[in-house]
Design an enzyme around this catalytic site. Structure first.
Site, mmCIF file in Angstrom:
data_model
loop_
_atom_site.group_PDB
_atom_site.id
_atom_site.type_symbol
_atom_site.label_atom_id
_atom_site.label_comp_id
_atom_site.label_asym_id
_atom_site.label_seq_id
_atom_site.Cartn_x
_atom_site.Cartn_y
_atom_site.Cartn_z
ATOM 1 N N GLY A 14 15.743 -95.983 -12.094
ATOM 2 C CA GLY A 14 16.514 -95.596 -10.927
ATOM 3 C C GLY A 14 17.373 -94.361 -11.093
ATOM 4 O O GLY A 14 18.397 -94.223 -10.417
ATOM 5 N N ASN A 16 16.555 -91.437 -10.113
ATOM 6 C CA ASN A 16 16.471 -90.721 -8.820
ATOM 7 C C ASN A 16 17.342 -91.399 -7.762
ATOM 8 O O ASN A 16 17.945 -90.724 -6.938
ATOM 9 C CB ASN A 16 15.013 -90.618 -8.354
ATOM 10 C CG ASN A 16 14.295 -89.477 -9.044
ATOM 11 O OD1 ASN A 16 14.571 -88.307 -8.768
ATOM 12 N ND2 ASN A 16 13.408 -89.797 -9.973
ATOM 13 N N HIS A 110 7.244 -86.953 -6.835
ATOM 14 C CA HIS A 110 6.169 -87.018 -7.830
ATOM 15 C C HIS A 110 6.480 -86.018 -8.953
ATOM 16 O O HIS A 110 6.837 -84.866 -8.666
ATOM 17 C CB HIS A 110 4.814 -86.683 -7.181
ATOM 18 C CG HIS A 110 3.694 -86.806 -8.153
ATOM 19 N ND1 HIS A 110 3.211 -88.032 -8.577
ATOM 20 C CD2 HIS A 110 2.996 -85.863 -8.839
ATOM 21 C CE1 HIS A 110 2.255 -87.827 -9.461
ATOM 22 N NE2 HIS A 110 2.099 -86.528 -9.637
ATOM 23 N N ASP A 151 -0.404 -89.499 -2.971
ATOM 24 C CA ASP A 151 0.187 -88.176 -3.254
ATOM 25 C C ASP A 151 -0.415 -87.079 -2.375
ATOM 26 O O ASP A 151 -0.382 -85.898 -2.750
ATOM 27 C CB ASP A 151 0.030 -87.796 -4.743
ATOM 28 C CG ASP A 151 0.781 -88.755 -5.652
ATOM 29 O OD1 ASP A 151 1.866 -89.224 -5.268
ATOM 30 O OD2 ASP A 151 0.274 -89.031 -6.759
ATOM 31 N N GLU A 181 13.507 -83.054 -10.183
ATOM 32 C CA GLU A 181 13.523 -84.235 -9.299
ATOM 33 C C GLU A 181 14.901 -84.519 -8.723
ATOM 34 O O GLU A 181 15.046 -84.743 -7.519
ATOM 35 C CB GLU A 181 13.040 -85.476 -10.066
ATOM 36 C CG GLU A 181 11.593 -85.396 -10.506
ATOM 37 C CD GLU A 181 11.120 -86.662 -11.193
ATOM 38 O OE1 GLU A 181 11.385 -87.756 -10.694
ATOM 39 O OE2 GLU A 181 10.477 -86.556 -12.257
HETATM 40 C C1 GAR Z 1 10.232 -90.387 -11.914
HETATM 41 O O1 GAR Z 1 9.888 -89.399 -12.850
HETATM 42 C C2 GAR Z 1 9.344 -90.288 -10.695
HETATM 43 O O2 GAR Z 1 9.008 -88.976 -10.358
HETATM 44 C C3 GAR Z 1 8.124 -91.036 -11.172
HETATM 45 O O3 GAR Z 1 8.641 -92.125 -11.902
HETATM 46 C C4 GAR Z 1 9.911 -91.786 -12.461
HETATM 47 C C5 GAR Z 1 10.937 -92.828 -12.045
HETATM 48 O O4 GAR Z 1 12.180 -92.631 -12.652
HETATM 49 N N1 GAR Z 1 7.299 -91.420 -10.074
HETATM 50 C C6 GAR Z 1 5.965 -91.423 -10.116
HETATM 51 O O5 GAR Z 1 5.331 -91.133 -11.102
HETATM 52 C C7 GAR Z 1 5.286 -91.804 -8.790
HETATM 53 N N2 GAR Z 1 3.923 -91.347 -8.785
HETATM 54 P P1 GAR Z 1 13.516 -93.271 -12.083
HETATM 55 O O6 GAR Z 1 13.285 -94.759 -11.882
HETATM 56 O O7 GAR Z 1 14.512 -93.038 -13.184
HETATM 57 O O8 GAR Z 1 13.896 -92.556 -10.815
#
Ligand code: GAR
Length: 207
Positions: A14, A16, A110, A151, A181
């Protein structure tokens, strides 16, 4: 303009989600309210982040049926009168019903420059591993609308990140998160909350 109710869908750490919470607190996301954090994983640290910030949360696990999973999610979104959905490290594909109801209202982040290293099977560290194996010199992150193609929806924002010689999937993942991100996801969300994004023939224009 209506203040938008936002649901953030998560499956893991989490970071993001945290970037969205921080941006909201500091006034970088306006006209939106983080109404719900929905996790597919009961052990996701993202749930702690929600509770630490007084945000309501719930857990819906996938089980055997994608349809039942999506229906349960849709019911929650309706219960909270959600206007905008953010997929922030949510590791599942949503059903057509949700996508239809929320056309151009679902954001996904992504960790690559779409159309590179994306589509089914490209998630999390796998994306960065594939970029390093290909030997690309630049990667980055993309925020796009979610449609029925994995995507494949209209691209809203992208930011490039250079690959360094000694990168591992882990170091690259960290740099893409920190430098791309966590910046473009809150920015795109603010644009959507303020109705600044227009989609024409699958191309995004920002007003
Ligand atoms: C992030 O890097 C996001 O871009 C990726 O998973 C991670 C989650 O991190 N998402 C994907 O690969 C979707 N295709 P987080 O839980 O710390 O935000």
């Amino acid at each position: 303009m209506k203040t938008k109710n936002i649901a953030v869908l998560v499956s893991g750490g989490g970071t993001n989600l945290q970037a969205i919470i921080d941006a909201h607190k500091s006034g970088k996301i306006t006209n939106g309210n983080i109404a719900l954090v929905l996790s597919s994983n009961p052990n996701a640290y993202a749930l702690e982040r929600a509770s630490n910030n007084g945000i309501e949360s719930c857990v819906i696990t996938k089980g055997d049926s994608r349809e039942a999973f999506s229906d349960a999610i849709l019911a929650k979104l309706e219960e909270y009168d959600i206007d905008i959905i953010v997929l922030a490290g949510f590791m599942h594909i949503l059903s057509g019903k949700i996508i239809e109801k929320y056309t151009n209202k679902i954001l996904n982040v992504h960790p690559a420059l779409i159309p590179s290293f994306c589509g089914e099977g490209f998630y999390g560290l796998r994306v960065h591993k594939a970029a390093l194996e290909k030997g690309v010199k630049v990667t980055g992150a993309t925020v796009h609308f979610v449609n029925e193609i994995a995507d494949g929806g209209p691209i809203i924002l992208q930011k490039a990140v250079y690959i360094e010689e000694d990168d591992t999937p882990e170091t690259l993942q960290k740099r893409v998160m920190e430098n791309a991100e966590w910046e473009i996801l809150p920015r795109a969300l603010d644009l959507l909350c303020n109705e600044k994004i227009v989609v024409e023939n699958n191309i995004v224009k920002i007003n």
